[in-house]
Design a protein around this motif. Structure first.
Motif, PDB file in Angstrom:
ATOM      1  N   ILE A  51      -9.859 -44.752  -4.616  1.00 22.08           N
ATOM      2  CA  ILE A  51     -10.984 -45.638  -4.894  1.00 22.08           C
ATOM      3  C   ILE A  51     -10.472 -47.067  -4.896  1.00 22.08           C
ATOM      4  CG2 ILE A  51     -10.689 -45.426  -7.402  1.00 22.08           C
ATOM      5  CD1 ILE A  51     -13.816 -45.473  -7.566  1.00 22.08           C
ATOM      6  N   SER A  52     -11.262 -47.954  -4.310  1.00 24.25           N
ATOM      7  CA  SER A  52     -10.857 -49.348  -4.200  1.00 24.25           C
ATOM      8  C   SER A  52     -10.832 -50.024  -5.564  1.00 24.25           C
ATOM      9  CB  SER A  52     -11.819 -50.088  -3.270  1.00 24.25           C
ATOM     10  OG  SER A  52     -13.134 -50.075  -3.822  1.00 24.25           O
ATOM     11  N   TRP A  53     -10.188 -51.176  -5.606  1.00 20.76           N
ATOM     12  CA  TRP A  53     -10.013 -51.839  -6.888  1.00 20.76           C
ATOM     13  C   TRP A  53     -11.349 -52.186  -7.518  1.00 20.76           C
ATOM     14  CZ3 TRP A  53     -11.807 -56.728  -7.806  1.00 20.76           C
ATOM     15  CH2 TRP A  53     -12.129 -57.492  -6.693  1.00 20.76           C
ATOM     16  N   GLY A  54     -12.337 -52.469  -6.725  1.00 21.20           N
ATOM     17  CA  GLY A  54     -13.651 -52.794  -7.269  1.00 21.20           C
ATOM     18  C   GLY A  54     -14.512 -51.575  -7.526  1.00 21.20           C
ATOM     19  N   GLY A  55     -14.050 -50.421  -7.060  1.00 20.38           N
ATOM     20  CA  GLY A  55     -14.793 -49.188  -7.264  1.00 20.38           C
ATOM     21  C   GLY A  55     -15.867 -48.925  -6.232  1.00 20.38           C
ATOM     22  N   GLY A  56     -16.029 -49.819  -5.268  1.00 21.00           N
ATOM     23  CA  GLY A  56     -17.130 -49.683  -4.332  1.00 21.00           C
ATOM     24  C   GLY A  56     -16.838 -48.813  -3.131  1.00 21.00           C
ATOM     25  N   ILE A  57     -15.578 -48.534  -2.877  1.00 25.91           N
ATOM     26  CA  ILE A  57     -15.210 -47.744  -1.702  1.00 25.91           C
ATOM     27  C   ILE A  57     -14.379 -46.554  -2.169  1.00 25.91           C
ATOM     28  CG2 ILE A  57     -14.064 -47.744   0.533  1.00 25.91           C
ATOM     29  CD1 ILE A  57     -14.390 -50.789   0.573  1.00 25.91           C
ATOM     30  N   THR A  58     -14.771 -45.375  -1.687  1.00 23.28           N
ATOM     31  CA  THR A  58     -14.032 -44.163  -2.029  1.00 23.28           C
ATOM     32  C   THR A  58     -13.612 -43.432  -0.766  1.00 23.28           C
ATOM     33  OG1 THR A  58     -16.095 -42.903  -2.218  1.00 23.28           O
ATOM     34  CG2 THR A  58     -15.192 -43.856  -4.238  1.00 23.28           C
ATOM     35  N   TYR A  59     -12.529 -42.674  -0.884  1.00 22.77           N
ATOM     36  CA  TYR A  59     -11.991 -41.906   0.233  1.00 22.77           C
ATOM     37  C   TYR A  59     -11.632 -40.522  -0.298  1.00 22.77           C
ATOM     38  CZ  TYR A  59     -11.053 -46.725   1.768  1.00 22.77           C
ATOM     39  OH  TYR A  59     -11.152 -48.050   2.083  1.00 22.77           O
ATOM     40  N   TYR A  60     -11.831 -39.515   0.553  1.00 25.35           N
ATOM     41  CA  TYR A  60     -11.497 -38.141   0.184  1.00 25.35           C
ATOM     42  C   TYR A  60     -10.858 -37.435   1.366  1.00 25.35           C
ATOM     43  CZ  TYR A  60     -14.867 -38.949  -3.583  1.00 25.35           C
ATOM     44  OH  TYR A  60     -15.551 -39.458  -4.663  1.00 25.35           O
ATOM     45  N   THR A  61      -9.937 -36.556   1.063  1.00 30.22           N
ATOM     46  CA  THR A  61      -9.469 -35.681   2.111  1.00 30.22           C
ATOM     47  C   THR A  61     -10.555 -34.655   2.383  1.00 30.22           C
ATOM     48  OG1 THR A  61      -7.582 -34.365   2.851  1.00 30.22           O
ATOM     49  CG2 THR A  61      -8.342 -33.973   0.598  1.00 30.22           C
ATOM     50  N   ALA A  62     -10.580 -34.139   3.597  1.00 39.30           N
ATOM     51  CA  ALA A  62     -11.680 -33.276   4.025  1.00 39.30           C
ATOM     52  C   ALA A  62     -11.833 -32.043   3.142  1.00 39.30           C
ATOM     53  CB  ALA A  62     -11.481 -32.861   5.482  1.00 39.30           C
ATOM     54  N   SER A  63     -10.734 -31.492   2.668  1.00 38.56           N
ATOM     55  CA  SER A  63     -10.798 -30.226   1.940  1.00 38.56           C
ATOM     56  C   SER A  63     -11.446 -30.352   0.558  1.00 38.56           C
ATOM     57  CB  SER A  63      -9.395 -29.632   1.790  1.00 38.56           C
ATOM     58  OG  SER A  63      -8.562 -30.495   1.040  1.00 38.56           O
ATOM     59  N   VAL A  64     -11.555 -31.566   0.017  1.00 41.96           N
ATOM     60  CA  VAL A  64     -12.179 -31.727  -1.299  1.00 41.96           C
ATOM     61  C   VAL A  64     -13.505 -32.479  -1.218  1.00 41.96           C
ATOM     62  CG1 VAL A  64      -9.900 -31.736  -2.395  1.00 41.96           C
ATOM     63  CG2 VAL A  64     -11.086 -33.904  -1.991  1.00 41.96           C
ATOM     64  N   LYS A  65     -13.807 -33.063  -0.074  1.00 36.20           N
ATOM     65  CA  LYS A  65     -15.022 -33.843   0.062  1.00 36.20           C
ATOM     66  C   LYS A  65     -16.238 -32.957  -0.176  1.00 36.20           C
ATOM     67  CE  LYS A  65     -16.861 -37.517   2.966  1.00 36.20           C
ATOM     68  NZ  LYS A  65     -16.699 -38.274   4.221  1.00 36.20           N
ATOM     69  N   GLY A  66     -17.164 -33.453  -0.982  1.00 34.86           N
ATOM     70  CA  GLY A  66     -18.333 -32.680  -1.331  1.00 34.86           C
ATOM     71  C   GLY A  66     -18.158 -31.850  -2.585  1.00 34.86           C
ATOM     72  N   ARG A  67     -16.919 -31.653  -2.994  1.00 33.91           N
ATOM     73  CA  ARG A  67     -16.628 -30.892  -4.220  1.00 33.91           C
ATOM     74  C   ARG A  67     -16.032 -31.776  -5.311  1.00 33.91           C
ATOM     75  NH1 ARG A  67     -12.696 -27.260  -4.270  1.00 33.91           N
ATOM     76  NH2 ARG A  67     -11.493 -28.043  -2.494  1.00 33.91           N
ATOM     77  N   SER A  68     -15.638 -32.987  -4.938  1.00 36.12           N
ATOM     78  CA  SER A  68     -14.933 -33.854  -5.886  1.00 36.12           C
ATOM     79  C   SER A  68     -15.547 -35.244  -5.892  1.00 36.12           C
ATOM     80  CB  SER A  68     -13.451 -33.963  -5.505  1.00 36.12           C
ATOM     81  OG  SER A  68     -12.833 -32.697  -5.554  1.00 36.12           O
ATOM     82  N   GLN A  80     -13.242 -35.847 -10.772  1.00 39.23           N
ATOM     83  CA  GLN A  80     -14.031 -34.673 -11.139  1.00 39.23           C
ATOM     84  C   GLN A  80     -13.963 -33.681 -10.000  1.00 39.23           C
ATOM     85  OE1 GLN A  80     -15.871 -33.938 -14.052  1.00 39.23           O
ATOM     86  NE2 GLN A  80     -16.143 -31.930 -13.117  1.00 39.23           N
ATOM     87  N   MET A  81     -13.435 -32.507 -10.260  1.00 40.42           N
ATOM     88  CA  MET A  81     -13.296 -31.484  -9.227  1.00 40.42           C
ATOM     89  C   MET A  81     -14.153 -30.284  -9.592  1.00 40.42           C
ATOM     90  SD  MET A  81      -9.263 -31.678  -8.238  1.00 40.42           S
ATOM     91  CE  MET A  81      -8.714 -31.075  -9.814  1.00 40.42           C
ATOM     92  N   ASN A  82     -15.044 -29.906  -8.693  1.00 39.36           N
ATOM     93  CA  ASN A  82     -15.951 -28.775  -8.888  1.00 39.36           C
ATOM     94  C   ASN A  82     -15.687 -27.703  -7.849  1.00 39.36           C
ATOM     95  OD1 ASN A  82     -17.286 -30.308 -10.940  1.00 39.36           O
ATOM     96  ND2 ASN A  82     -18.499 -31.327  -9.352  1.00 39.36           N
ATOM     97  N   SER A  83     -16.250 -26.535  -8.080  1.00 38.14           N
ATOM     98  CA  SER A  83     -16.107 -25.416  -7.141  1.00 38.14           C
ATOM     99  C   SER A  83     -14.654 -25.239  -6.726  1.00 38.14           C
ATOM    100  CB  SER A  83     -16.995 -25.652  -5.907  1.00 38.14           C
ATOM    101  OG  SER A  83     -18.342 -25.814  -6.264  1.00 38.14           O
ATOM    102  N   LEU A  84     -13.788 -25.222  -7.713  1.00 38.23           N
ATOM    103  CA  LEU A  84     -12.352 -25.165  -7.430  1.00 38.23           C
ATOM    104  C   LEU A  84     -11.975 -23.853  -6.754  1.00 38.23           C
ATOM    105  CD1 LEU A  84     -11.101 -26.901 -10.660  1.00 38.23           C
ATOM    106  CD2 LEU A  84     -10.485 -27.585  -8.336  1.00 38.23           C
ATOM    107  N   LYS A  85     -10.972 -23.955  -5.881  1.00 36.93           N
ATOM    108  CA  LYS A  85     -10.486 -22.817  -5.121  1.00 36.93           C
ATOM    109  C   LYS A  85      -9.004 -22.599  -5.440  1.00 36.93           C
ATOM    110  CE  LYS A  85     -13.491 -24.229  -1.286  1.00 36.93           C
ATOM    111  NZ  LYS A  85     -13.539 -24.606   0.151  1.00 36.93           N
ATOM    112  N   PRO A  86      -8.502 -21.393  -5.248  1.00 39.42           N
ATOM    113  CA  PRO A  86      -7.069 -21.170  -5.491  1.00 39.42           C
ATOM    114  C   PRO A  86      -6.176 -22.124  -4.702  1.00 39.42           C
ATOM    115  CG  PRO A  86      -8.204 -19.082  -5.318  1.00 39.42           C
ATOM    116  CD  PRO A  86      -9.217 -20.137  -4.967  1.00 39.42           C
ATOM    117  N   GLU A  87      -6.627 -22.513  -3.508  1.00 42.58           N
ATOM    118  CA  GLU A  87      -5.813 -23.431  -2.701  1.00 42.58           C
ATOM    119  C   GLU A  87      -5.779 -24.856  -3.248  1.00 42.58           C
ATOM    120  OE1 GLU A  87      -8.235 -21.360  -1.638  1.00 42.58           O
ATOM    121  OE2 GLU A  87      -9.408 -22.281  -0.003  1.00 42.58           O
ATOM    122  N   ASP A  88      -6.559 -25.126  -4.284  1.00 43.76           N
ATOM    123  CA  ASP A  88      -6.467 -26.416  -4.968  1.00 43.76           C
ATOM    124  C   ASP A  88      -5.325 -26.440  -5.973  1.00 43.76           C
ATOM    125  OD1 ASP A  88     -10.048 -26.455  -5.030  1.00 43.76           O
ATOM    126  OD2 ASP A  88      -8.750 -27.657  -3.728  1.00 43.76           O
TER     127      ASP A  88
END
Length: 121
Positions: A51-68, A80-88
Protein backbone atom coordinates in the motif's frame (compact mmCIF):
# COMPACT_ATOMS: atom_id res chain seq x y z
CA UNK A 1 16.12 2.62 15.89
CA UNK A 2 13.64 1.55 13.26
CA UNK A 3 11.36 -1.32 14.20
CA UNK A 4 8.56 -3.11 12.37
CA UNK A 5 6.61 -5.35 14.72
CA UNK A 6 4.11 -7.84 13.31
CA UNK A 7 1.25 -9.50 15.09
CA UNK A 8 -1.83 -11.54 14.28
CA UNK A 9 -0.43 -14.76 12.85
CA UNK A 10 -1.59 -18.14 14.02
CA UNK A 11 -3.26 -21.41 13.13
CA UNK A 12 -6.55 -21.35 11.27
CA UNK A 13 -8.64 -23.87 9.35
CA UNK A 14 -9.03 -23.61 5.61
CA UNK A 15 -11.73 -21.10 4.77
CA UNK A 16 -11.03 -19.06 7.87
CA UNK A 17 -9.68 -15.54 8.29
CA UNK A 18 -6.74 -13.80 9.90
CA UNK A 19 -5.78 -10.16 10.30
CA UNK A 20 -2.09 -9.37 10.33
CA UNK A 21 -0.86 -6.07 11.73
CA UNK A 22 2.48 -4.30 11.55
CA UNK A 23 3.44 -1.29 13.62
CA UNK A 24 6.43 0.73 12.44
CA UNK A 25 8.42 3.10 14.61
CA UNK A 26 11.75 4.88 14.81
CA UNK A 27 11.42 7.23 11.85
CA UNK A 28 8.90 8.99 9.66
CA UNK A 29 7.30 6.60 7.18
CA UNK A 30 5.23 9.18 5.37
CA UNK A 31 7.13 8.66 2.10
CA UNK A 32 7.33 4.88 2.42
CA UNK A 33 5.19 2.16 0.97
CA UNK A 34 4.38 -0.60 3.43
CA UNK A 35 3.55 -4.16 2.57
CA UNK A 36 3.74 -7.87 3.15
CA UNK A 37 5.86 -10.69 1.82
CA UNK A 38 5.76 -14.36 2.69
CA UNK A 39 8.20 -17.22 2.66
CA UNK A 40 8.09 -20.98 2.99
CA UNK A 41 11.17 -23.10 3.66
CA UNK A 42 13.28 -23.65 0.59
CA UNK A 43 11.59 -20.95 -1.46
CA UNK A 44 12.25 -17.32 -2.25
CA UNK A 45 10.44 -14.66 -0.28
CA UNK A 46 7.46 -13.56 -2.36
CA UNK A 47 5.41 -10.39 -2.57
CA UNK A 48 1.88 -10.54 -1.16
CA UNK A 49 0.48 -7.01 -0.95
CA UNK A 50 1.54 -3.40 -0.62
CA UNK A 51 0.00 0.00 0.00
CA UNK A 52 1.29 3.43 -0.91
CA UNK A 53 2.36 5.91 1.71
CA UNK A 54 -0.87 7.84 1.34
CA UNK A 55 -2.97 4.70 1.36
CA UNK A 56 -4.56 5.45 -1.98
CA UNK A 57 -2.88 2.77 -4.07
CA UNK A 58 -2.84 -0.93 -3.28
CA UNK A 59 -1.18 -3.91 -4.96
CA UNK A 60 -1.80 -7.63 -4.56
CA UNK A 61 -0.27 -10.76 -5.90
CA UNK A 62 -2.73 -12.69 -8.02
CA UNK A 63 -3.11 -15.59 -5.61
CA UNK A 64 -4.51 -13.41 -2.80
CA UNK A 65 -6.37 -10.78 -4.81
CA UNK A 66 -10.06 -10.84 -3.99
CA UNK A 67 -9.42 -12.67 -0.72
CA UNK A 68 -7.25 -10.09 1.03
CA UNK A 69 -7.39 -6.41 1.86
CA UNK A 70 -4.44 -4.25 2.84
CA UNK A 71 -5.04 -1.04 4.75
CA UNK A 72 -2.95 1.57 6.44
CA UNK A 73 -3.21 4.17 9.17
CA UNK A 74 -0.01 6.24 9.27
CA UNK A 75 2.72 3.85 10.44
CA UNK A 76 0.50 0.81 10.92
CA UNK A 77 -0.45 -1.57 8.15
CA UNK A 78 -2.98 -4.38 8.26
CA UNK A 79 -3.58 -7.37 6.02
CA UNK A 80 -7.01 -8.93 6.29
CA UNK A 81 -6.92 -12.40 4.78
CA UNK A 82 -10.14 -14.32 4.13
CA UNK A 83 -10.96 -17.70 2.62
CA UNK A 84 -7.53 -18.91 3.63
CA UNK A 85 -6.06 -21.93 1.88
CA UNK A 86 -3.36 -24.37 3.00
CA UNK A 87 -1.08 -22.88 0.34
CA UNK A 88 -1.22 -19.58 2.24
CA UNK A 89 0.83 -21.22 4.99
CA UNK A 90 4.08 -19.27 5.37
CA UNK A 91 5.99 -16.84 7.51
CA UNK A 92 4.62 -13.39 6.72
CA UNK A 93 6.99 -10.44 6.84
CA UNK A 94 6.14 -6.76 7.00
CA UNK A 95 8.29 -4.46 4.88
CA UNK A 96 8.75 -0.73 4.40
CA UNK A 97 10.41 0.86 1.39
CA UNK A 98 9.98 3.92 -0.82
CA UNK A 99 8.74 1.57 -3.55
CA UNK A 100 7.69 -1.99 -2.80
CA UNK A 101 5.66 -3.11 -5.79
CA UNK A 102 7.90 -4.25 -8.60
CA UNK A 103 11.04 -4.16 -6.46
CA UNK A 104 13.07 -7.17 -5.45
CA UNK A 105 12.55 -8.28 -1.87
CA UNK A 106 16.31 -8.05 -1.46
CA UNK A 107 16.09 -4.27 -1.72
CA UNK A 108 13.55 -3.48 0.97
CA UNK A 109 14.79 -0.90 3.46
CA UNK A 110 13.16 -2.37 6.54
CA UNK A 111 11.77 -5.72 7.67
CA UNK A 112 9.81 -7.07 10.56
CA UNK A 113 10.74 -10.28 12.31
CA UNK A 114 7.97 -12.32 10.68
CA UNK A 115 4.82 -13.98 11.93
CA UNK A 116 3.79 -17.56 11.20
CA UNK A 117 0.51 -18.25 9.44
CA UNK A 118 -0.56 -21.88 9.28
CA UNK A 119 -3.71 -22.97 7.46
CA UNK A 120 -4.85 -26.51 8.10
CA UNK A 121 -6.88 -28.48 5.58
Amino acid sequence: QVQLVESGGGLVQAGGSLRLSCAASGRTFSSYDMGWFRQVPGKEREFVAAISWGGGITYYTASVKGRSTISRAKNTVHLQMNSLKPEDTAVYYCAADPMIYGSSWHKMDYWGQGTQVTVSS
